[in-house]
Structure formats: structure tokens, C-alpha cells
Design a protein around this motif. Sequence first.
Motif, short mmCIF file in Angstrom:
data_model
loop_
_atom_site.label_atom_id
_atom_site.label_comp_id
_atom_site.label_asym_id
_atom_site.label_seq_id
_atom_site.Cartn_x
_atom_site.Cartn_y
_atom_site.Cartn_z
N CYS A 272 -11.13 -38.12 1.51
CA CYS A 272 -10.72 -36.96 0.70
C CYS A 272 -10.05 -35.93 1.59
O CYS A 272 -10.60 -35.52 2.60
CB CYS A 272 -11.95 -36.35 0.02
SG CYS A 272 -11.59 -34.79 -0.81
N PRO A 273 -8.82 -35.50 1.23
CA PRO A 273 -8.10 -34.57 2.08
C PRO A 273 -8.54 -33.11 1.89
O PRO A 273 -8.12 -32.24 2.66
CB PRO A 273 -6.65 -34.73 1.61
CG PRO A 273 -6.75 -35.17 0.20
CD PRO A 273 -8.03 -35.95 0.07
N SER A 274 -9.36 -32.82 0.89
CA SER A 274 -9.70 -31.41 0.61
C SER A 274 -11.03 -31.05 1.28
O SER A 274 -12.10 -31.47 0.85
CB SER A 274 -9.78 -31.21 -0.90
OG SER A 274 -10.25 -29.94 -1.17
N ALA A 290 -14.17 -32.17 -1.08
CA ALA A 290 -14.21 -31.94 -2.52
C ALA A 290 -15.05 -33.00 -3.21
O ALA A 290 -15.63 -32.78 -4.27
CB ALA A 290 -12.80 -31.93 -3.10
N ILE A 291 -15.12 -34.18 -2.62
CA ILE A 291 -16.07 -35.19 -3.10
C ILE A 291 -17.08 -35.35 -1.95
O ILE A 291 -16.71 -35.61 -0.81
CB ILE A 291 -15.36 -36.51 -3.45
CG1 ILE A 291 -16.36 -37.51 -4.04
CG2 ILE A 291 -14.64 -37.15 -2.27
CD1 ILE A 291 -15.69 -38.72 -4.70
N ILE A 305 -17.98 -34.75 -7.44
CA ILE A 305 -16.69 -34.08 -7.20
C ILE A 305 -16.80 -32.61 -7.56
O ILE A 305 -17.26 -32.24 -8.63
CB ILE A 305 -15.55 -34.74 -7.98
CG1 ILE A 305 -15.32 -36.17 -7.45
CG2 ILE A 305 -14.24 -33.93 -7.85
CD1 ILE A 305 -14.15 -36.90 -8.08
N CYS A 310 -11.10 -29.89 -5.85
CA CYS A 310 -10.45 -31.20 -5.88
C CYS A 310 -8.97 -31.02 -6.24
O CYS A 310 -8.63 -30.35 -7.21
CB CYS A 310 -11.14 -32.08 -6.91
SG CYS A 310 -10.17 -33.53 -7.34
N ILE A 311 -8.13 -31.59 -5.42
CA ILE A 311 -6.68 -31.43 -5.61
C ILE A 311 -6.25 -32.05 -6.93
O ILE A 311 -5.43 -31.50 -7.65
CB ILE A 311 -5.93 -32.09 -4.43
CG1 ILE A 311 -6.38 -31.43 -3.12
CG2 ILE A 311 -4.42 -31.98 -4.60
CD1 ILE A 311 -5.97 -32.19 -1.88
N TYR A 312 -6.85 -33.17 -7.29
CA TYR A 312 -6.49 -33.81 -8.56
C TYR A 312 -6.82 -32.89 -9.73
O TYR A 312 -6.01 -32.68 -10.63
CB TYR A 312 -7.19 -35.16 -8.70
CG TYR A 312 -6.96 -35.76 -10.05
CD1 TYR A 312 -5.70 -36.26 -10.39
CD2 TYR A 312 -7.96 -35.76 -11.02
CE1 TYR A 312 -5.46 -36.77 -11.66
CE2 TYR A 312 -7.72 -36.26 -12.28
CZ TYR A 312 -6.47 -36.77 -12.60
OH TYR A 312 -6.23 -37.26 -13.85
N CYS A 318 -3.23 -36.60 -6.16
CA CYS A 318 -4.14 -37.00 -5.10
C CYS A 318 -4.82 -38.33 -5.43
O CYS A 318 -4.31 -39.38 -5.13
CB CYS A 318 -5.22 -35.95 -4.79
SG CYS A 318 -6.27 -36.49 -3.41
N ARG A 319 -5.96 -38.29 -6.11
CA ARG A 319 -6.69 -39.51 -6.47
C ARG A 319 -6.99 -40.41 -5.27
O ARG A 319 -7.21 -41.62 -5.44
CB ARG A 319 -5.91 -40.33 -7.50
CG ARG A 319 -5.77 -39.67 -8.86
CD ARG A 319 -4.94 -40.56 -9.76
NE ARG A 319 -4.81 -40.01 -11.10
CZ ARG A 319 -5.53 -40.45 -12.14
NH1 ARG A 319 -6.40 -41.41 -11.99
NH2 ARG A 319 -5.36 -39.90 -13.32
N ALA A 320 -6.96 -39.82 -4.07
CA ALA A 320 -7.20 -40.63 -2.88
C ALA A 320 -8.54 -41.37 -2.98
O ALA A 320 -8.65 -42.55 -2.65
CB ALA A 320 -7.17 -39.76 -1.63
N CYS A 321 -9.55 -40.66 -3.47
CA CYS A 321 -10.87 -41.26 -3.53
C CYS A 321 -10.87 -42.48 -4.45
O CYS A 321 -11.48 -43.51 -4.15
CB CYS A 321 -11.90 -40.24 -4.00
SG CYS A 321 -11.42 -39.37 -5.50
N PHE A 332 -12.45 -39.88 -13.34
CA PHE A 332 -12.10 -38.47 -13.52
C PHE A 332 -12.29 -38.00 -14.96
O PHE A 332 -12.18 -36.82 -15.24
CB PHE A 332 -10.64 -38.24 -13.11
CG PHE A 332 -10.39 -38.43 -11.64
CD1 PHE A 332 -10.94 -37.57 -10.72
CD2 PHE A 332 -9.60 -39.48 -11.19
CE1 PHE A 332 -10.72 -37.74 -9.36
CE2 PHE A 332 -9.37 -39.66 -9.84
CZ PHE A 332 -9.93 -38.79 -8.91
#
Lengths: 683, 341
Positions: A272-274, A290-291, A305, A310-312, A318-321, A332
Motif C-alpha cells: 500500500c503506497p499510502s 491505509a490498509i 482499510i 486510502c487513495i482509491y 490505486c487498488r494496489a492491495c 471495496f
Amino acid sequence: MSNDQDQIPPISPPHASPDEERVGVYVCHCGSNIARTIAVEDVAVWAEQQEHVVVARDYKFMCSSLGQELIEQDIQAKGLSRVVVAACSPHMHERTFRGACQRAGLNPYLFEMANIRELTSWATDDREAATSKAKAQVKGAIERAVLQEPLEPLFVDINPNTLVVGGGIAGLTAALELADSGYHVYLVDRDSSIGGQMAKLDKTFPTLDCAACILTPKMVDAANHPNITLMTWSEVVAVDGFVGNFSVQVRHKPRYIIEDLCTGCGTCIEKCPSRVLDQHFEVGLGYHKAIDRNFPQAVPKYPVIDTTHCIYFQRGKCRACQVVCPTNAIDFTQKETFEQLEVGNIILATGYEQFDARRVPQYGYGRLANVFTSMEFERMVNAAGPTSGQVVLRDGVSAPQSVGIIHCVGSRDKNYNEYCSRACCMAALKFAHLVHERVPDAEVYNFYIDIRAAGKHYEEFYHRVLEEGTHFIRGRVAEVTDAARGPGEEGKLIIQAEDTLIGKQRRIPVDMVVLMVGMEARHDSRNVASTFGLGCDFEGWFTERHAKLDPVVTMTEGILIAGACQGPKAIPESVAQGSAAAARVAGLIGRRTIKLEPVRASIEAAACSGCRICNNVCPYHAIVFHEAIKISEVITALCQGCGACVAACPSAAITGAHFTREQVLSQIDGLLWDMQPGVLVLA
Amino acid sequence: MQYGYYPGCSLERNAGAYHDSTMAVAGVLGLQFTEVDDWNCCGATEFFSVHQMQAYALTGRNLALAADQFAPKAALPVIPVEAAETPQLVAPCSACYLNLSKVDRYLASSPELAAKVNTALDAGGLHYDPGSLRVRHLLDVVVNDAGYDAIAARVQRALTGLRVAPYYGCLVVRPGFQGQFDDPEYPTTLDKLMRVLGAKVVDFPLKAHCCGGHMTQISEDVALELLRRLLKNAAEYQADVIVTLCPMCQLNLDVFQSAVNRRFGTNFNLPVLFFTQLMGLAFGLAPERLGIGKEFVASRPALAKIGTSGEVEQERAVGKRAKRRNDQSLPMPYMPEEEER
Ligand SMILES: Cc1cc2nc3c(=O)[nH]c(=O)nc-3n(C[C@H](O)[C@H](O)[C@H](O)COP(=O)(O)OP(=O)(O)OC[C@H]3O[C@@H](n4cnc5c(N)ncnc54)[C@H](O)[C@@H]3O)c2cc1C
Ligand code: SF4
Ligand code: SF4
Ligand code: SF4
Ligand code: SF4
């Protein structure tokens, strides 16, 4: 209450007309509590001359077994049909005397108590006035008693399931003990993991065993126990019903993780980038994603989350996770869900919050970088915390050469909380020890008012810390400042305090200051209390039935409390209360049925006009309206006998058993006997 | 809004700038100040320890005059007494404010004292019933009655770039007195007012410490040391000006600054202004109308910074939010007021 009361069916004399009732009056001295202010003998002699009264006596302690036997003998020998005891509050001994009546074969609801202690002897020093008020109270009780009717208790089944709210050490203990006794428990915690405040701690006083080592096994046990249904990230939103039969609505907040699929691998967290400040578990000293979960050993292991970061959720990208999750567990679209639980008893163990150090601006928290709160320090010394257990200044690298620990921040202070927070002296001593352990040559100063080390092995721990060379300065700190006066103070934090043992003002320059912030009730404790129908004191702590004799039970039957939600306490007492609450609940469940007071309202259908006023008045939603016949009806099992509807009904169609209009009005007439000599107007 | 106004001796002399700027600012904010007729000295900080009874009577006379002058006169008989508002008396000087409100409170709590004071006042045909005035400090009235929003709306020339050390002194927030409007240990109303005007407020830990009062006349050693601490602290936080709300504080810090420099070999050069002067500037009033230029330590060079960026080299506190690479520092606690701005 003795158990045999439940079994022996009371034999009641046939209901005679009030004129034929034979009343016994008993006036208690309560040692000197009553006798010092009220001429109890006079009251007894006077009572014996009153209408209906067959015998009147005064006695040193009516509640003693000898006192109770007096009543029992008179009932049998003199054929009493009503009993009046003038003594303390019915909260204390109504049950005692009802028991005596019952043992002698008199229906326990043919007994009336006049509270001449709390309401009279304790309220004044005026002997004459007190004595005449006592007479009026006795007269009122007699007039009411003769109109009383025998009542039979209601028996209801007890649902053996229990709800425990709050999974801190107190709630965990209660849940595990009940589960081990074979009863099912729903353990609800609003946080994403159980563990409570203790999960944040490093070592625990006085033994210095690590908090995680003693807590995490219990957390895992709770998660795996076949008798425990764990519900984290969930809150109770509504409670209906009564002891033995509560119906509870639980809201499950969306985690955005499908728990059945998530393996807890943590890949999502890693990717997670956040990364944001963690104001909750790390109390602002560390970061989380964020997660994330509170800590690696969180129970359950599923992350949550945080949608605000969370960027998404914020920007739709995002949705990286979701991409990295090997089991496709991220969802989500999850929405909150609600679940209905049926339980017989509820234990609240919602714990405490820390006092906000910003409220004492003269201590510089938030302005002066190297002022920390006790919980920040606790995270700092924790090996799993933001500094991996190193004691460092806010720059993250330098070790402090001197540390000042300030006790009683926000506690024992009229400007904030007057009470002592109880655990912080010991935590402060623990901190002094830990500083010495981590930074061996650092000087440690504890600024205290008194050292509160009352507990098993606590004082010994204090001595150990004294011997380690910690300095103790007795006096409340005036301020913490970086305004240096001379060269020795440059670049330091200066703690100014009056050293009351030498009677001098002192200025101690240190590198780091730790504020031992007090414990406060949870900010929403009043709302929680009203959801569950229990009381809070002025400070927001839940009120127990009796501070000394009944600390885990509340005034609402079937609702118990344990741990720091009842008042500040350390882990040992929190655990003791958790166990005590579990034992009380297990005892109740073991009886299978519970006896309820028959003091209930009923509606006389013929008199009901169908106005529905009572429907909304009842705080327990105990009144239903039959649309077809336009008449309201009380559901006896739900009614708590509060009497609100009785007073509200404009058609006088509702009667409260044991509190009928006639009974109450004649009691009032009795109370006013000396205002209307000779004549008693019975309504 | 109508107020009785008690200027006190200082505002007629050394603190004329405070009076002028107060009147100018009050005009802009629609606060109507009517001076108490024939008022006398409040007793300042020392008379109460010298002749207590006389001091009560001295201040009591001011209260009696004001109560008489500002009592709602032609109140219609149908209006119940409680509905008529207690007239308010405003004092710009912290010592006057403290003395007036202190005497009112002491008289209210001791009927014997009130009787004695009234015997004295009777000689002049005066009488005072405690509680018949509400005594307030000017700052309280400005921020709580006019209000921050109304003030913000009048700002024409924000004080951007000016680094201000807010100095309250020790009298205005003395705990427990009627009219107390801020935290006695760490007041913040003046900080907030300066932010509303656009100034950069520097942390000033000594903001509620003593300026020495009349100690300059009694023990210069004590007074100069107290002043040195204040000046040093403001200088360390790189303040351009110290802003005050009390003529005594202003006088001490301003007039004795050169004495401090001489005694301690320092070279402080910190202008000391009244908050009303800075308000006036922000409202776009002419400096001359605000008494700017009357101070000993000239404020013009500092005021020239208004409109500049006002950033100083490095912020003192480590661990501020902006994180650089390899920065291991721990985050600072979250402070809600900082976010407000
Ligand atoms: C700095 C510090 C150091 C300490 N060190 C020690 C020590 O060394 N030794 C010691 O004995 N004690 C120590 N203590 C005291 C210790 O933290 C407490 O005694 C203990 O945590 C109390 O446990 P609890 O279960 O009652 O409450 P908590 O730990 O507060 O647990 C309450 C739980 O209830 C949940 N909850 C709250 N409200 C709701 C709601 N409405 N619905 C659902 N769930 C809810 C919370 O999420 C939490 O999980 C320390 C305290 C502090 C502040
Ligand atoms: S959601 Fe997926 S990636 Fe994240 S912990 Fe669970 S299984 Fe692992
Ligand atoms: S979608 Fe949100 S939680 Fe998932 S990785 Fe991106 S920011 Fe983190
Ligand atoms: S436990 Fe100690 S530090 Fe905490 S409030 Fe009580 S006396 Fe103060
Ligand atoms: S007495 Fe009436 S109002 Fe009270 S609980 Fe019973 S039905 Fe409801």
C-alpha cells in the motif's frame, strides 16, 4: 436474597378489608445511626396506638437474625397480616425483611419499609423534627400497607448466551472464563483487534513481564475458542429486553476485506503506497498504511482499510492491495451489516481513554518537541513500536541524558479531574526503571505529589527504583519551558517545580519530559451507558450497584461492568473484575430461570381510550397498541415497573401493581396525618 | 454596543498611544466607550498592600461613579429588574481591571467590608452596591463582544510577515476572578487575535510571567532580571515585536530595554506595541492616529516587514511534519489549532 425464596410458595391470608388488617410496626435503632437523632422508643410507643397496629417494637438492629426472628414470631403468634419496618433505605434491606415475612408465611409484598435513616436521621440534627417526621413516615407506611395486595413473582427463562462488549484485558478475561465454563459468548469490540490499551504497553509493573507475552495468548485463545464468537470492528447499536432475554443489535463496520478469504499474509500492507500517521494505536508517534492492522499480532489477523487515507476511496485510483492480494480478499464494495443477537446477560468492559495533555498548555505538549505523553513513551520503549524500543528524543536519534517524569497530569487537579488515576504512579516508576535500563547513564527525575504504590509487590518495586538512583522531587510542576535563564539551561527543557520537602522552588534542566496523563472515561461513555440503560457518574465512569459490596453489577439487572470502564484501575484489578463479572453471570445462568419483581403496570381495557400516549412514554417499549380494537396493552415481561405510563394516562386506565393509586394516595394521607387530625380521607 | 470606559492614569500619560489606538479601533468595530466622569486612580499594584481599607474606598469610588452614571435610567416599570442588563465597565489596563473587579468581588463576598467602604463613600455622597457593574478587560470585550469574525472582516492590510510575541503579563489572567476570560496558566486569546490580523505568532513561553511591575522603582536588580528573561525569550523565538495589553508591561519592556542592555551587555532591540495599535494598522488606519512612534524602541523598522514573507531561517522545533529523506525524527503531536489556520 436467599435462594429458598424462589422455591417455597408463599401462603397468604385471604385478603381482608383494610379495617381488619393486623399490622406490626418495627422501628430500628441502626446502632446509633437512627437512635442518635430519632426518639425510636417514642415512635414505637406512638405507633402502637395507631389504627390497625397490633404490635410495635423498637430494636437495636432489625436486620440482624434476632431482629428478623422478632418479625417472624409476631407474624405467627399474633397473626399479623401486614408488616412495617422503619429503618434504612429499601435498597439496603427491603429484600431482607421480605424474606422474613415469607419465612413466616406472609406474602412478601404485604410488607412496607419507611426509610427513616437516609431521609431523616442522617439528614438533620434536630431531634424533635426528626422524630415527628419519622412518625409521619411510619403513619404513611401503615396506611399504605393495609391496602397492599399479595403478589406473585414472575419467572422467566435465562438465555445462556452472554454478550461481552470490549475486548481489553477485562473483557477478554470475562469472555474466556464464561466460555471455559461451557457458555457461549459474543465478544464485540469496536476496534479492528482485541487487546485494548494493554496491547500498546511494553512491560507491565510490578513484575516487568512483557505485556504481549501475557496478553497475546489470551487473545488467540479467544479467537479460537469454540464458545466465543468474536466480532471486531463492530459496535452495539441497540439493546432491547431485560435480564435473561436481551435482544441486541450489532453493527459490523465494513473492513473491505473478505475475512473468509484473507490469510493475513500482509502483502497488501507492504504494497500500500499510502502511509499516514497512526493517531490511534501508535498515539501519533508512528505510521501505518491505509490498509493495516494495529500490530503484527493483532487478533483477528485481518487488516482494515482506513477509507479517509486510502487513495482509491479518496481519488478512485490505486487498488494496489487488490492487485497483490494472493487470495482476492479485498472487496471495496463492502457495506456495513447488522446482526441481531439474543443474550441473557451483558458485560460491559469498554475501558478508558487517556487525558489529553494539550489541555495543560503550561507543560508544553505539542509545542516543545521533547515533551512526550506516557502512552507515547510506552510505544517508544516497546520493541515493536516506532523506535524499536530505543529511548530517543523527537529527532529520532539522540538518547536523552536526563528525563523528567511528571506525575498526575490532569489528575488530582481541580482544574481537570479531581480523582487519582491510580495506575500512573506505578507506570512512572516502571518508566524510570526502563530509562535506566535503556540509557544507563541517564538521570531520571520523578516529580510527584504522593507515590501511590498500594498493591501487591508495588511498594517493593518503588524501593527497587529508588535504589536504582532515580531522583524523586515532591511537588507539583508549575511549568515546562525552553526559556533558559542561564548557561546551564540553554537548549534544555526546564522543569520548574516547588520541592515541598525542602521548601524551595527548583528548576531542573532535562532533555526529555514524560507526562503521566491520567485515565478518563471513554468520550462516548454516556451514550454507551444510555444504549445499555445504565448510569454514569459525573466523570463518565459507569456506576456500580454498590461501590464496595457490588462493584461489577449495575442497577440494571443483567448488565454488568468490569475493568477500567468503572473507574481507573491497573491490570490486576481489571482482571479480577472480569472474572467476578463472569462468575456472577455463570451463577445466574446456572439457575436457568430468574425471578422478576411483580411490580408491573397493567391497562384496564375498558378504561383505555386508545389515545396511545403511554406507547411513547414507556422507555422500555413495553406497551403495544392493538389497532383492531384501539386499545393499548402492557407486555408484562418487558415492563420494568417504572410507572411513567401510570402517571401519563389521561384516562387513569393504567395501574402499577404495588403502586396503585389508592396505595399511594393513602400513604400521602398518612404522611400528612398531623395536618388533618382525626380524619383520614381515603381516595 | 455601549460600555463605560475607565482609562486609568497611565492612559492619560505614558500610554497615550494605548488610549488613542483603543478609541480608533473601537470606532471601527462599533464599540461605544463613554468615559467615567471624575474618575480617580485605581490604587495601582501597591496601594492595596499599603493601606488596604483606603485602597478599597479609592477603587470603590470609581465603581460607585460608574454604576451611577451607567445604570439603566428610565427603565420602564414593566421590565423586570433582571431583564435590564448589568452595565459594563471596560478597563484597558490590566492593573485597573484587576483592582476594579477584585474590589467588586470582595465587597460582594463581605457585607461588613461593603458597609465600611460605603461609609467612606457616603462622605462624598456616593454609594456602591456590589455586583451592579460587570468589569471587563478591553481585550475580552474586543475578542468576545466584537468577535474574531467581525475583526477579520475589517482587516484591510494583513500583518503578514510580522513575527509577534504575544505578552499578557501576570495580572490579566489572575485565576478565579470574575470576568476571567482566558486560561490563567497559558492564555491564548491574544495569540488568536494576532493570527486573525495575519501576523505570525511565535511561541512565547513566558507570555504570562511578571514584567516586574513597579519593581523598577523599588529593586532595579529584580526588575531588570525579570525583563531580561522576557526579552531574551522573545528574541530567541525571533519575534519582530512584542505585543501587550497593559501599560505597565509596555512601559517596563520599552523604556527599560536600554537599561537591560547596559546591565547585561545584551543588545535587544524589540519594539513593544499595544494590541490595539496593531489592530489599527491592520484596519488600515494611519500610524499617527494610533500613537505609533511614541515608543522608545522604534517600531518602524520592524513594521516595515509587514507584507514580506516573514520566514526565518530554520524553525526551532524538530520533527515538524515535512519529512525529508533519511529523516528519522518522530512526528510531533497533532495540534488542532494549527490546522484551523
Ligand atoms: C501509560 C500506561 C501504562 C500502563 N501500564 C500498566 C502496567 O504496567 N501494569 C498494569 O497493571 N496496568 C498498566 N496500565 C493500566 C492498564 O492499561 C489498564 O488497567 C487496562 O488496560 C484496563 O483494561 P480494560 O480491559 O478495562 O480497558 P481497555 O484496555 O481500555 O479495553 C477496552 C476495550 O473496549 C473496546 N471498546 C471501548 N468502547 C467500546 C464500545 N462502545 N463498543 C465496543 N468496544 C468498545 C476498546 O476498543 C478496547 O479494546 C497502564 C496504563 C497507562 C495509561
Ligand atoms: S487481504 Fe490479501 S494480501 Fe492482505 S493480508 Fe489478507 S490475504 Fe494477505
Ligand atoms: S487501494 Fe487504498 S488501501 Fe489499497 S493499496 Fe491503494 S491506498 Fe492502500
Ligand atoms: S496514580 Fe500517582 S500519578 Fe497517577 S494520579 Fe494518582 S498520584 Fe497521580
Ligand atoms: S410501568 Fe409503564 S412505562 Fe414503565 S416500563 Fe412498565 S409499561 Fe413501560
